[in-house]
Design a protein around this motif. Sequence first.
Motif, PDB file in Angstrom:
ATOM      1  N   ARG A   1       0.820  -1.215   0.000  1.00  0.00           N
ATOM      2  CA  ARG A   1       0.000   0.000   0.000  1.00  0.00           C
ATOM      3  C   ARG A   1       0.851   1.260   0.000  1.00  0.00           C
ATOM      4  O   ARG A   1       0.480   2.260   0.577  1.00  0.00           O
ATOM      5  CB  ARG A   1      -0.951  -0.018   1.202  1.00  0.00           C
ATOM      6  N   GLY A   2       1.970   1.170  -0.676  1.00  0.00           N
ATOM      7  CA  GLY A   2       2.798   2.360  -0.819  1.00  0.00           C
ATOM      8  C   GLY A   2       4.215   2.179  -0.299  1.00  0.00           C
ATOM      9  O   GLY A   2       4.591   1.135   0.236  1.00  0.00           O
ATOM     10  N   LEU A   3       5.010   3.240  -0.467  1.00  0.00           N
ATOM     11  CA  LEU A   3       6.410   3.276  -0.050  1.00  0.00           C
ATOM     12  C   LEU A   3       6.538   4.149   1.189  1.00  0.00           C
ATOM     13  O   LEU A   3       6.182   5.330   1.171  1.00  0.00           O
ATOM     14  CB  LEU A   3       7.280   3.834  -1.181  1.00  0.00           C
ATOM     15  N   ALA A   4       7.047   3.556   2.267  1.00  0.00           N
ATOM     16  CA  ALA A   4       7.226   4.299   3.515  1.00  0.00           C
ATOM     17  C   ALA A   4       8.690   4.711   3.664  1.00  0.00           C
ATOM     18  O   ALA A   4       9.601   3.973   3.283  1.00  0.00           O
ATOM     19  CB  ALA A   4       6.795   3.452   4.705  1.00  0.00           C
ATOM     20  N   HIS A   5       8.901   5.892   4.227  1.00  0.00           N
ATOM     21  CA  HIS A   5      10.247   6.404   4.499  1.00  0.00           C
ATOM     22  C   HIS A   5      10.361   6.655   6.000  1.00  0.00           C
ATOM     23  O   HIS A   5       9.650   7.518   6.546  1.00  0.00           O
ATOM     24  CB  HIS A   5      10.494   7.694   3.711  1.00  0.00           C
ATOM     25  N   TRP A   6      11.237   5.903   6.655  1.00  0.00           N
ATOM     26  CA  TRP A   6      11.452   6.046   8.098  1.00  0.00           C
ATOM     27  C   TRP A   6      12.606   7.008   8.321  1.00  0.00           C
ATOM     28  O   TRP A   6      13.743   6.734   7.976  1.00  0.00           O
ATOM     29  CB  TRP A   6      11.744   4.688   8.729  1.00  0.00           C
ATOM     30  N   GLN A   7      12.305   8.151   8.879  1.00  0.00           N
ATOM     31  CA  GLN A   7      13.327   9.169   9.136  1.00  0.00           C
ATOM     32  C   GLN A   7      12.864  10.043  10.306  1.00  0.00           C
ATOM     33  O   GLN A   7      11.683  10.373  10.404  1.00  0.00           O
ATOM     34  CB  GLN A   7      13.549  10.026   7.885  1.00  0.00           C
TER      35      GLN A   7
END
Length: 333
Positions: free
Chosen positions: A47-53
């Motif tokens: 369900r999409g691309l997550a960016h952990w920052q």
Amino acid sequence: MGRHPDGLNYINGAKIRTYTSADGLPDDLVRSLLSDDDGSLWIGTRRGLAHWQNNQFVTLTQTDGLGSDLVGALLRTHAPSEHDLWIGTLNGLSRLRGSTITTFTTKDGLSGNTITSLAEDPHGTLWIGTKATGLSVMSTTGFTSLHRDDLPQTIDSILEDARGDLWLSSGRGITRVSASALIKCGSSSTCDPHPVSYGRADGMPTEEAFGAGHPSAWRTAEGLLLFATRKGVAVTDPVHLIENLIPPPVVIEQFTVDGVKIPLRAAKKYRARSHQFCVRICRPQLRSSRQDSLPLYSRRIRQAMDRSRLASYRLLHQSSSAPLSLSRAGSEQ
């Protein structure tokens, strides 16, 4: 560490924390992971691309420009001019440049829209594997589809070794081919880049590569190539690859003219356009003594190993209190 489909695990010493959709992930089924140069983490999901920052998730979806919400292979380029993030999706190859997402499809020259693997060589050439439609390559001139019957059509992973050879894993084993020869030949059926295929006869635990998660193959700092399969990990060291470039002899077993068998020692001439010829030949199979078998070893995994075959391992046991244990597939415990 992605857990399929139980979210994302963060291991810090003896502590393990699990992140799920309740913590901001777009989906608990993690399909791919990419550690970025700045220490942040990219997570591909259904369900999409997550960016952990900065201790939070930011999600990009088809609404933001992705080809599809189902995200697979990820790759960060290291070209001097650009620092793009390439995102393989179910419907095209998306590029994140700065804050702008652009998606490329077959209309732009790709061989297919379902992207299954990505790799970049030292010159900045991008190799793109697809599902059922073969290999594509992107250079300074744009995308080029390589429609070749001598290469796998569904490519689960792509690695390049120090010699400039591409290693393509698929459901039918591993194929090695020169990148420069492949670019030179393109899709021409009259040009042979001389691919070499490896399977169970060469030591693989199975010919079925495992491409459900990304990355499913890895090149170590020492140059070893590791491939995930459905029955363990196949490991090879291309530096010690011994090739036999001498073709095996061909034996003529039968020669017929207009359906009539002709003695092989008969000295007789026939006009080519006046008769129908049939030649039955036999080329001996030398798989059991191949000199180009994959010599695989890993000092970190095992000190002693048969260096003339592929090495395969299987997980013996793993628990919270026991260390990870590996052995050669098929060995007695």
